[in-house]
Design an enzyme around this catalytic site. Structure first.
Site, PDB file in Angstrom:
ATOM      1  N   GLU A   1       0.844  -1.195   0.000  1.00 39.75           N
ATOM      2  CA  GLU A   1       0.000   0.000   0.000  1.00 39.75           C
ATOM      3  C   GLU A   1       0.877   1.241   0.000  1.00 39.75           C
ATOM      4  O   GLU A   1       2.007   1.205   0.496  1.00 39.75           O
ATOM      5  CB  GLU A   1      -0.910   0.012   1.239  1.00 39.75           C
ATOM      6  CG  GLU A   1      -1.923  -1.112   1.312  1.00 39.75           C
ATOM      7  CD  GLU A   1      -2.721  -1.088   2.600  1.00 39.75           C
ATOM      8  OE1 GLU A   1      -2.375  -0.258   3.483  1.00 39.75           O
ATOM      9  OE2 GLU A   1      -3.660  -1.877   2.748  1.00 39.75           O
TER      10      GLU A   1
ATOM     11  N   GLU B   1       5.446   8.769   0.850  1.00 39.99           N
ATOM     12  CA  GLU B   1       6.761   8.489   1.428  1.00 39.99           C
ATOM     13  C   GLU B   1       7.357   7.182   0.926  1.00 39.99           C
ATOM     14  O   GLU B   1       8.567   7.026   0.878  1.00 39.99           O
ATOM     15  CB  GLU B   1       6.653   8.412   2.957  1.00 39.99           C
ATOM     16  CG  GLU B   1       6.385   9.743   3.621  1.00 39.99           C
ATOM     17  CD  GLU B   1       6.372   9.618   5.128  1.00 39.99           C
ATOM     18  OE1 GLU B   1       7.003  10.470   5.791  1.00 39.99           O
ATOM     19  OE2 GLU B   1       5.758   8.677   5.655  1.00 39.99           O
TER      20      GLU B   1
ATOM     21  N   LYS C   1       7.725  -1.190   6.485  1.00 39.13           N
ATOM     22  CA  LYS C   1       7.636   0.078   5.761  1.00 39.13           C
ATOM     23  C   LYS C   1       8.915   0.278   4.959  1.00 39.13           C
ATOM     24  O   LYS C   1      10.026   0.111   5.465  1.00 39.13           O
ATOM     25  CB  LYS C   1       7.371   1.252   6.700  1.00 39.13           C
ATOM     26  CG  LYS C   1       8.373   1.452   7.821  1.00 39.13           C
ATOM     27  CD  LYS C   1       7.955   2.621   8.698  1.00 39.13           C
ATOM     28  CE  LYS C   1       8.898   2.833   9.856  1.00 39.13           C
ATOM     29  NZ  LYS C   1       8.508   3.951  10.729  1.00 39.13           N
TER      30      LYS C   1
ATOM     31  N   ARG D   1      -1.942   9.924  11.491  1.00 36.46           N
ATOM     32  CA  ARG D   1      -2.755   8.734  11.763  1.00 36.46           C
ATOM     33  C   ARG D   1      -4.055   9.151  12.431  1.00 36.46           C
ATOM     34  O   ARG D   1      -4.063   9.959  13.371  1.00 36.46           O
ATOM     35  CB  ARG D   1      -1.970   7.781  12.667  1.00 36.46           C
ATOM     36  CG  ARG D   1      -2.536   6.373  12.764  1.00 36.46           C
ATOM     37  CD  ARG D   1      -2.132   5.527  11.592  1.00 36.46           C
ATOM     38  NE  ARG D   1      -2.472   4.121  11.760  1.00 36.46           N
ATOM     39  CZ  ARG D   1      -1.599   3.190  12.114  1.00 36.46           C
ATOM     40  NH1 ARG D   1      -0.331   3.498  12.342  1.00 36.46           N
ATOM     41  NH2 ARG D   1      -1.981   1.930  12.207  1.00 36.46           N
TER      42      ARG D   1
ATOM     43  N   LYS E   1       2.335  -5.584   3.828  1.00 34.69           N
ATOM     44  CA  LYS E   1       1.565  -6.233   4.882  1.00 34.69           C
ATOM     45  C   LYS E   1       1.245  -7.673   4.488  1.00 34.69           C
ATOM     46  O   LYS E   1       1.002  -7.980   3.321  1.00 34.69           O
ATOM     47  CB  LYS E   1       0.247  -5.483   5.138  1.00 34.69           C
ATOM     48  CG  LYS E   1       0.423  -4.028   5.509  1.00 34.69           C
ATOM     49  CD  LYS E   1      -0.911  -3.328   5.684  1.00 34.69           C
ATOM     50  CE  LYS E   1      -0.741  -1.861   6.047  1.00 34.69           C
ATOM     51  NZ  LYS E   1      -2.048  -1.173   6.206  1.00 34.69           N
TER      52      LYS E   1
ATOM     53  N   GLU F   1      -5.623   7.536   7.465  1.00 34.66           N
ATOM     54  CA  GLU F   1      -4.553   8.530   7.434  1.00 34.66           C
ATOM     55  C   GLU F   1      -5.151   9.829   6.924  1.00 34.66           C
ATOM     56  O   GLU F   1      -5.701   9.885   5.809  1.00 34.66           O
ATOM     57  CB  GLU F   1      -3.424   8.070   6.523  1.00 34.66           C
ATOM     58  CG  GLU F   1      -2.164   8.893   6.611  1.00 34.66           C
ATOM     59  CD  GLU F   1      -1.262   8.509   7.764  1.00 34.66           C
ATOM     60  OE1 GLU F   1      -0.296   9.266   8.030  1.00 34.66           O
ATOM     61  OE2 GLU F   1      -1.503   7.458   8.400  1.00 34.66           O
TER      62      GLU F   1
ATOM     63  N   LYS G   1       2.326   4.559   1.312  1.00 31.81           N
ATOM     64  CA  LYS G   1       2.526   5.130   2.654  1.00 31.81           C
ATOM     65  C   LYS G   1       2.351   6.639   2.554  1.00 31.81           C
ATOM     66  O   LYS G   1       3.203   7.348   2.030  1.00 31.81           O
ATOM     67  CB  LYS G   1       3.917   4.787   3.201  1.00 31.81           C
ATOM     68  CG  LYS G   1       4.093   5.212   4.655  1.00 31.81           C
ATOM     69  CD  LYS G   1       5.455   4.869   5.170  1.00 31.81           C
ATOM     70  CE  LYS G   1       5.545   5.167   6.658  1.00 31.81           C
ATOM     71  NZ  LYS G   1       5.106   6.506   7.042  1.00 31.81           N
TER      72      LYS G   1
END
Length: 895
Positions: free
Chosen positions: A535, A697, A722, A542, A702, A598, A537
């Protein structure tokens, strides 16, 4: 002769007992008329009650015994009655006529003890009544040989009996006579103690009324309590929960049902502060919790809050907000010291709590205040936190003074530290949860077992403790509210804990975090033979969106919807525009939900994501929707709760499917995170480049299916990785570090701070360990702004919990309050810095090579900075280190 009578009346002297009789006899011989003394002197009765018998000393030669006195009275009466009277004149006898005494006189005679020796004793004066009188006082008729005596009244009899018993000497009977004599009845005057009451016969028990039965039961209970020996308590100053073979009742310093003394908690914290071993700290705190569970369960919740230096759950945002100056002012007014004097003492000691304790120990009060208890201290701290408005500072200072005056021994140290918000004893939240689990395992709540370890081997009991600790930690992660967890633990025990404390909207979770990685190859090493997804970032904040269900049921309650940050802070008032468009997000079949999102600054016109610095310009609290200039787009990437059912134990593949089915997408307002299921290195590389072009970023990798695909609450898990865009720059991830010191600039940077000392956070010992010095990555404008921001955090000396080498001492020391994001080329061992010392090398720490400033992290607190364990893992993950060592790292950890 009349003149003689007149003289006698005028003098008003009556010296003899038989004054009235002699006076009348004298008048009879002289032939003068009798004179009544009623009107001239006083009434006859008044004379009778006033005068007492005082016989001449010459006549009283020997006191007659009480037994012979009655016989003498009878003889006198016979002589007086049988005396001859001629011509109406009474013949004068040699003996004085004796008057009849009243009942009171008889009691007086009987009261006098019988003389046992020949010595003379004083005769008490007696009240008399005249036997002769004039017309106003009629003459008494001659007494018969056996005059009838009036029976004495019951009252006089009782008085007489009691007086005789008191005056009569004690007589001791022989043993034989004791056997013959019947048992005497108890004196009715004395009260019989209920504890020594005689046993009643069965007939009497049957005839008892309900009230008598209740009283009888109470008497029995009191008798049992009196028989049980009351053991002396351990003095509060000597309370020692670190004692070997600690007993939760015998070694406690308070009785069952009594409030837990605050000094007992202070002694526990004092022992923890002096201990560096984590297992020993857990053992000390668990012993204290065991005593609280057995003796005063109601004080377990205040004790947990005070150990964590919290007042309420994090989402309630209840904070003290007491500046150090106000605390010094409160301490100074109580001890007679000025604020400059206290500042100098704090500079020498490095801790206001120690200074307050020493100042309180030298102070004496005339009337000591009542001792503090754990519950009263927590209630007072909450009152201080809720004080707002005009003159609230003065009210807070007075409240602090009332607490400070009542402090004893080490209580002042930890009270002031609690007010500062910095307990600093090396006690982290995970240690408190572990101690709570160990206490519940060894002394189960609500049971009679005080030590469940008896009869078990150390390995068996350790397995039980580990199970309890894991259960409590997992339950707290899902329901991070001690006000629900602790009462459920006391009432239901460990087995019923998970059923009562479940995830529900309104109580924010601690989010799941990801481990950093710097190479694409690490992804396939971690997810080998497992399905994973990638996904984007997003560079935002958050946000955890909670929508509860209506109390009546049937739909969502949008009026109670809330948004929480990653720190569980309530940011609802920060995003009123987001909550205003909830109706466009929820589909009709949604009644309640919890979403992990987010919040990102978004350019609605150009449809482009904006940097995080733009989002940070929004107002933090009480924002008005009309004044908002920076628009926000919320990207949804996980679903944790849906329609009354938690989903954290389900795999991500199922959660993502439910997310797409029950929620709408609105461009620029509500969007689901861009994702792709990759299977090769080329797919990951291509998707990373797309994320960078989309102003992100990097990537979040996951686990999609399998046993590792569930949502690990409050964990920094390797199930999420990440991958940032700057992984090729050397270091796989940026670091969030704390600014603890500053160096004055020279030359071009004169007048501002030119360099800074950075540190990482060590949660196990609550220390800030020096990591590096930084002076690059700043513009002139950055230095001006940062210098102004840091001026309010300047302190006079480094804190005791700062770990650094003296050669790196800063020109200006700063409180650990500001977090910066920095980047470096790599990490290396350093003998001059203390970061992660002892984790990789016993004597050396870890330092950053070529660090440079990236940005300020206002969304993080100092405790949420990069930990020493993470720095050690990043150091060991470097290629040059991996090739030379086979050290293993922790896969998952609570944060």
């Amino acid at each position: 002769m009349y003149s003689i009578t007149k003289l006698i009346v005028a003098c008003r002297i009556v010296r003899n007992v038989h004054a009235s009789v002699r006076f009348n006899v004298l008048c009879h011989f002289l032939g003068t008329p009798r004179v009544s003394l009623t009107n001239t002197i006083m009434a006859q009765r008044s004379i009778t009650s006033f005068f007492k018998v005082s016989p001449p000393k010459c006549e009283v030669k020997q006191e007659k015994p009480v037994v012979k006195q009655e016989a003498d009275e009878k003889e006198d009466e016979e002589v007086r009655d049988n005396s001859p009277i001629s011509n109406g004149k009474a013949q004068v006898t040699s003996k004085r006529p004796r008057l009849e005494s009243s009942d009171s006189d008889t009691s007086i005679r009987k009261k006098s003890p019988t003389p046992t020796s020949g010595k003379k004793s004083k005769v008490k004066r007696q009240r008399i009544e005249s036997s002769d009188s004039d017309s106003t006082c009629p003459q008494e008729p001659p007494a018969s040989p056996d005059p009838p005596k009036s029976p004495p009244s019951p009252e006089s009899e009782e008085k007489t009996v009691i007086k005789l018993e008191k005056s009569s000497p004690k007589k001791y009977a022989s043993p034989k006579s004791k056997k013959k004599q019947p048992l005497k009845e108890p004196n009715p005057v004395k009260e019989v103690s209920p504890k020594r009451s005689k046993k009643q016969s069965p007939v009497e028990k049957k005839n008892k009324s309900p009230k008598q039965e209740v009283l009888f039961k109470k008497e029995k209970e009191e008798e049992k309590e009196s028989k049980t020996e009351v053991k002396e308590l351990v003095p509060e100053v000597d309370y020692n929960p670190a004692k070997a073979n600690y007993h939760p009742v015998d070694d406690a310093c308070w009785r069952a049902g009594a409030p837990v003394p605050y000094l007992a908690l202070a002694r526990t914290l004092e022992l923890i502060e002096a201990t560096s071993a984590r297992l020993k700290i857990i053992d000390i705190l668990s012993n204290y919790f065991r005593s609280v569970i057995v003796l005063t369960p109601d004080d377990l919740l205040p004790s947990v809050y005070l150990c964590l230096n919290q007042l309420a759950p994090a989402y309630e945002s209840l904070e003290l907000g007491i500046a150090e100056t106000y605390l010094m002012k409160a301490v100074g007014q109580c001890t007679g010291r000025t604020v400059p004097q206290l500042r100098a003492s704090v500079a020498r000691a490095g801790d206001l709590g120690l200074v307050a304790q020493s100042a309180r120990s030298t102070q004496r009060t005339m009337f000591p205040a009542p001792p503090l208890s754990a519950r009263s201290v927590l209630a007072a701290l909450r009152d201080i936190a809720r004080m707002t408005g005009h003159a609230s500072v003065d009210k807070k200072i007075k409240k602090i003074q009332s607490l400070y005056i009542a402090c004893r021994h080490s209580e002042a140290r930890y009270l002031i530290r609690s007010l500062e918000g910095k307990l600093r004893i090396g006690l982290a939240e995970q240690s408190v949860l572990a101690a709570l689990g160990a206490a519940a395992a060894r002394t189960p709540p609500g049971g009679d077992c005080l030590d469940a370890a008896k009869g078990k081997t150390p390995d068996e009991f350790k397995a039980i403790v580990d199970e309890h600790v894991l259960t409590i930690k997992s339950v707290y992660c899902e329901c991070p509210n001690y006000e629900r967890v602790v009462p459920a633990l006391l009432q239901e025990g460990l087995r019923g804990l998970a059923g009562r404390c479940r995830l529900q909207p309104g109580v924010p979770l601690k989010p799941m975090l990801a481990h950093p990685t710097k190479q694409l190859a690490h992804i396939f090493d971690r997810f080998e033979n497992e399905q994973f997804t990638c996904e984007w970032k997003y560079d935002g904040e958050r946000a955890q969106l909670h929508v509860p269900e209506l109390e009546a049921g049937g739909g969502p309650d949008l009026s109670k919807a809330a948004i929480f940050s990653r720190n569980q802070e309530n940011n609802t008032t920060k995003y009123p525009d987001v909550l205003g468009r909830l109706t466009s997000l929820l589909r009709p079949n949604v009644t309640s939900c919890v979403l992990d999102c987010e919040a990102v600054a978004y350019d609605v016109v150009n449809k482009q994501i904006l940097p995080f610095q733009v989002l940070s310009t929004r107002k933090r609290k009480d924002a008005s929707e009309a004044d908002i200039k920076v628009q926000v787009c919320v990207f949804l990437f996980d679903l944790l709760f849906l329609n009354g059912e938690p989903l954290v134990r389900r795999p991500l593949l199922e959660r993502r499917q439910l997310l797409r089915e029950h929620f709408n997408e609105v461009p620029g307002e509500w969007q689901q995170a861009t994702s792709r299921d990759c299977s090769s290195l080329e797919d990951v590389q291509q998707f990373l480049e797309e994320a960078v072009r989309g102003s992100c970023e990097g990537l979040m990798v996951k686990a999609l299916a399998g046993p590792h695909a569930h949502y690990d609450i409050a964990r920094r898990s390797h199930n999420w990785l990440k991958l940032k865009k700057d992984y090729l720059d050397g270091l796989g991830d940026t670091l969030d570090v704390v600014v603890v010191g500053a160096y004055r600039g020279r030359g071009k940077r004169a007048g501002v701070f030119g360099g800074f000392l950075l540190a990482c956070y060590e949660p196990e010992h609550e220390q800030y360990q020096s990591l590096c010095k930084i002076g690059t990555g700043f513009s002139d404008e950055d230095l001006q702004n940062l210098t102004k921001q840091l001026q309010e955090h300047v302190i006079e000396a480094p804190r005791p919990y700062y770990s650094f080498d003296p050669q790196h001492s800063a020109d200006v020391w700063l409180a650990a309050a500001r977090v910066w994001e920095v980047r470096a080329a790599d990490l290396s061992l350093s003998p001059a810095h203390r970061a992660a010392i002892g984790r990789v090398h016993p004597d050396k720490g870890i330092s950053l090579r070529f660090p440079r400033f990236v940005r300020v992290r206002d969304d993080k607190t100092a405790e949420q900075a990069t930990s020493a364990a993470q720095i050690a893992d990043m150091y060991l993950a470097q290629d040059q280190v991996r090739n030379s060592t086979t050290a293993k790292t922790n896969m998952d950890e609570f944060y």
